[in-house]
Design a protein around this motif. Structure first.
Motif, PDB file in Angstrom:
ATOM      1  N   HIS A 260      -5.716   7.316  -1.734  1.00  8.84           N
ATOM      2  CA  HIS A 260      -5.794   8.818  -0.988  1.00  8.84           C
ATOM      3  C   HIS A 260      -4.710   9.836  -1.332  1.00  8.84           C
ATOM      4  O   HIS A 260      -4.682  10.870  -1.700  1.00  8.84           O
ATOM      5  CB  HIS A 260      -5.518   8.608   0.634  1.00  8.84           C
ATOM      6  CG  HIS A 260      -5.609   9.997   1.409  1.00  8.84           C
ATOM      7  ND1 HIS A 260      -4.730  10.611   1.721  1.00  8.84           N
ATOM      8  CD2 HIS A 260      -6.810  10.418   2.026  1.00  8.84           C
ATOM      9  CE1 HIS A 260      -4.798  11.902   2.267  1.00  8.84           C
ATOM     10  NE2 HIS A 260      -6.393  11.544   2.478  1.00  8.84           N
ATOM     11  N   SER A 261      -3.382   9.379  -1.634  1.00  9.59           N
ATOM     12  CA  SER A 261      -2.178  10.136  -2.119  1.00  9.59           C
ATOM     13  C   SER A 261      -2.252  10.338  -3.528  1.00  9.59           C
ATOM     14  O   SER A 261      -2.383  11.500  -3.978  1.00  9.59           O
ATOM     15  CB  SER A 261      -1.164   9.577  -1.667  1.00  9.59           C
ATOM     16  OG  SER A 261      -0.030  10.257  -2.101  1.00  9.59           O
TER      17      SER A 261
ATOM     18  N   GLU B 271       0.859  -1.288  -0.040  1.00 10.06           N
ATOM     19  CA  GLU B 271      -0.001  -0.071   0.029  1.00 10.06           C
ATOM     20  C   GLU B 271       0.802   1.244   0.044  1.00 10.06           C
ATOM     21  O   GLU B 271       0.537   2.043  -0.850  1.00 10.06           O
ATOM     22  CB  GLU B 271      -0.897  -0.101   1.264  1.00 10.06           C
ATOM     23  CG  GLU B 271      -1.758   1.214   1.265  1.00 10.06           C
ATOM     24  CD  GLU B 271      -2.571   0.979   2.478  1.00 10.06           C
ATOM     25  OE1 GLU B 271      -3.447   2.242   2.668  1.00 10.06           O
ATOM     26  OE2 GLU B 271      -2.838   0.141   3.316  1.00 10.06           O
TER      27      GLU B 271
ATOM     28  N   HIS C 193      -7.450   3.482   2.218  1.00 11.38           N
ATOM     29  CA  HIS C 193      -6.602   4.524   1.887  1.00 11.38           C
ATOM     30  C   HIS C 193      -5.738   4.472   0.773  1.00 11.38           C
ATOM     31  O   HIS C 193      -4.715   5.480   0.444  1.00 11.38           O
ATOM     32  CB  HIS C 193      -5.929   5.295   3.121  1.00 11.38           C
ATOM     33  CG  HIS C 193      -6.767   5.501   4.119  1.00 11.38           C
ATOM     34  ND1 HIS C 193      -7.566   6.609   4.211  1.00 11.38           N
ATOM     35  CD2 HIS C 193      -7.124   4.744   5.343  1.00 11.38           C
ATOM     36  CE1 HIS C 193      -8.358   6.679   5.385  1.00 11.38           C
ATOM     37  NE2 HIS C 193      -7.974   5.616   6.243  1.00 11.38           N
TER      38      HIS C 193
ATOM     39  N   THR D 167       0.904   4.125  -2.923  1.00 12.62           N
ATOM     40  CA  THR D 167       0.650   5.422  -2.717  1.00 12.62           C
ATOM     41  C   THR D 167       1.625   6.598  -2.737  1.00 12.62           C
ATOM     42  O   THR D 167       1.436   7.689  -2.936  1.00 12.62           O
ATOM     43  CB  THR D 167       0.027   5.729  -1.185  1.00 12.62           C
ATOM     44  OG1 THR D 167       0.830   5.036  -0.270  1.00 12.62           O
ATOM     45  CG2 THR D 167      -1.130   4.856  -0.884  1.00 12.62           C
TER      46      THR D 167
END
Length: 506
Positions: free
Chosen positions: A240-241, A212, A237, A216
């Motif tokens: 998310h980035s 992950e 997440h 990201t």
């Protein structure tokens, strides 16, 4: 015979002059012939200027070196590259479908596209691509690379004061169809400007924390392929980035719910969810959030998908293309699957302005007219190979839909065929234009068969009356004794015999 000395001298001088002239002519001719090849060689170098070009395709115009399917076991070394680099400018290099097992460090070359797919590569030397400063596209798919082989130092570039030894120009990296189970968190630290990453076909099963973090970390990622990875969940997440993510492929996985991680994919435009394990879309855990940026959605080849419930796609207000085909169990699409309450006036409904709708090869029998507000805006509609019910519930399709779509869609509508009721099976819907379809009884009755039943009853009554009269007549005339079964009295009479007059006196 004596010859005068003056005469001899004249003859010798003439012979030597002739010989000199001949020599000069020969020399000039030789000089001219030697000049021609030199000029030709200056104009165009021979095709086999290197050993490699005699085995591979060297195209100076396309700036291409194609060594695909040449049974190479080893990559070229620096001495092999030198004559190539001098002969023409290399921009594209293909070494696909060979038997390469190891990738050494490349020398300084102006390569922009490097394809090493479909080999047996299991090892890549550290800093292997450091000198390929112009490299934009790198394909390492369909090899034997594992998690250890994809070391961060493999992608190390030259020193940069602003970024950590980057391969500055690399935009596309394909690692699909290898043996990678996990990623190091720093796997892509030298690829700050990566735009497209493919991990498809690797047996991850789970995207762990380090994987992950690796994904990201690619901040400018736009295209991510996570298909065929045997994953059932996406970390919440994960997106998310990489806020610029536009295309996401989750095809051929084991997901039974819509991933909550999609909430963070704020700029997602294209989403593939084909061949996953959702049974229904529109329930609490299988409903799309508000994602107005999505323009293309594919939920096809779903082996267990049965129903599209209320509001399943209501959050996809910007949707233009919906592919929902090849779902063998899909038999129901709710009328409000795409609609949502108006943002300004909740009493009004709003629909996405679809231009392409693909519903072919499902198990649909009906389609509600209110599934879309304006069917006329569709450019392509494909509803072939469904068991359509040709009754009044689908009358609107014939009156409003089929007759107003043209072009490619008109060709597709040729295969829209009735399956029910039985007497219309095999009839093309387009052939029913200007016809009024009857309504099928909701309890399964078949009123179209009532005439046949009544006729059968009438014939039965007409035959029953004379037969009954004949039976009564025969019965009254006593003929039934010959035909019917015998009772006890009949047997007793059979054994009784009257005595003669002579026997009465004894």
């Amino acid at each position: 015979m004596r010859i005068h000395s003056a005469t001899v001298l004249v003859i010798l001088l003439a012979v030597s002059a002739f010989g000199a002239e001949s020599n000069n002519t020969t020399a000039e001719t030789t000089k001219e012939t030697t000049k021609e090849p030199t000029k030709e060689s200056e104009k165009e170098p021979p095709k086999d200027s290197s050993v490699i070009c005699s085995s591979c395709i060297c195209d100076d115009k396309a700036k291409l070196l194609d060594c695909s399917e040449r049974s190479f076991r080893d990559m070229l070394n620096e001495d092999d590259w030198k004559p190539l680099n001098k002969s023409f400018t290399l921009r594209t290099v293909h070494f696909t479908r060979n038997d390469l097992t190891k990738i050494p460090a490349f020398p300084e070359l102006p390569i922009e596209e490097l394809d090493l797919s479909h080999n047996e590569i299991s090892t890549i030397e550290k800093k292997a691509f450091k000198e390929l400063r112009s490299l934009i596209y790198l394909d390492l798919s369909h090899n034997r690379l594992d998690s250890n082989a994809i070391h961060p130092d493999v992608f190390e570039g030259h020193y940069d004061p602003d970024e950590y030894e980057p391969l500055n120009k690399l935009r596309t990296l394909k690692l699909n169809d290898n043996n990678i189970h996990t990623l190091r968190s720093e796997n892509f630290e030298h690829l700050p400007h990566l735009r497209e990453l493919s991990l498809a076909g690797n047996p991850f099963q789970v995207i762990d924390s380090s994987s992950e973090m690796a994904i990201t970390s690619v901040r400018y990622l736009e295209v991510l392929d996570l298909s065929r990875m045997e994953i059932s969940k996406i970390p919440t997440h994960l997106f998310h980035s990489p806020r610029g993510l536009k295309t996401l492929n989750l095809t051929d996985n084991l997901m039974s719910e819509i991933p909550d991680a999609l909430l963070f994919a704020k700029n997602l435009e294209t989403l593939y969810l084909d061949n996953n394990l959702m049974t229904r879309l529109g329930t609490n855990h299988s409903k799309f959030a508000i994602m107005p940026t999505i323009k293309f959605l594919s939920v096809s080849y779903m082996p267990v998908l049965e129903r599209i419930e209320h509001g399943a796609f209501s959050g996809l207000t910007g949707l233009k293309t919906l592919q929902m085909s090849m779902n063998p169990k899909l038999s129901f699409i709710h009328a409000d699957a795409l609609s949502m309450k108006g943002s300004e006036d909740p009493s009004r409904e709003e629909w996405p302005d679809l231009t392409h709708l693909y519903l072919h090869n499902n198990n649909l029998t009906t389609l509600d007219m209110m599934t879309l507000a304006n069917w006329e805006h569709l450019e392509v509609l494909d509803i072939r190979n469904n068991p359509w019910l040709c009754d009044c519930s689908n009358q609107w399709m014939i009156d409003r839909l089929l007759g107003k779509l043209h072009g490619d869609t008109e060709r597709l509508l040729e295969d829209v065929v009735c399956e029910h009721p039985s007497e219309m099976r095999g009839t093309k819907m387009v052939d029913l234009e200007n016809q009024q379809l009857r309504c099928v009884d909701k309890y399964g009755n078949h009123p179209e068969q009532d005439g046949v039943i009544l006729m059968g009853m009438l014939i039965g009554i007409l035959l029953a009356i004379p037969i009954s009269l004949m039976i009564i007549l025969v019965y009254r005339r006593g003929c039934f004794g010959l035909l019917g079964p015998r009772g006890p009295a009949d047997y007793s009479r059979a054994f009784y015999k009257r005595a003669s007059q002579d026997d009465m006196y004894f």
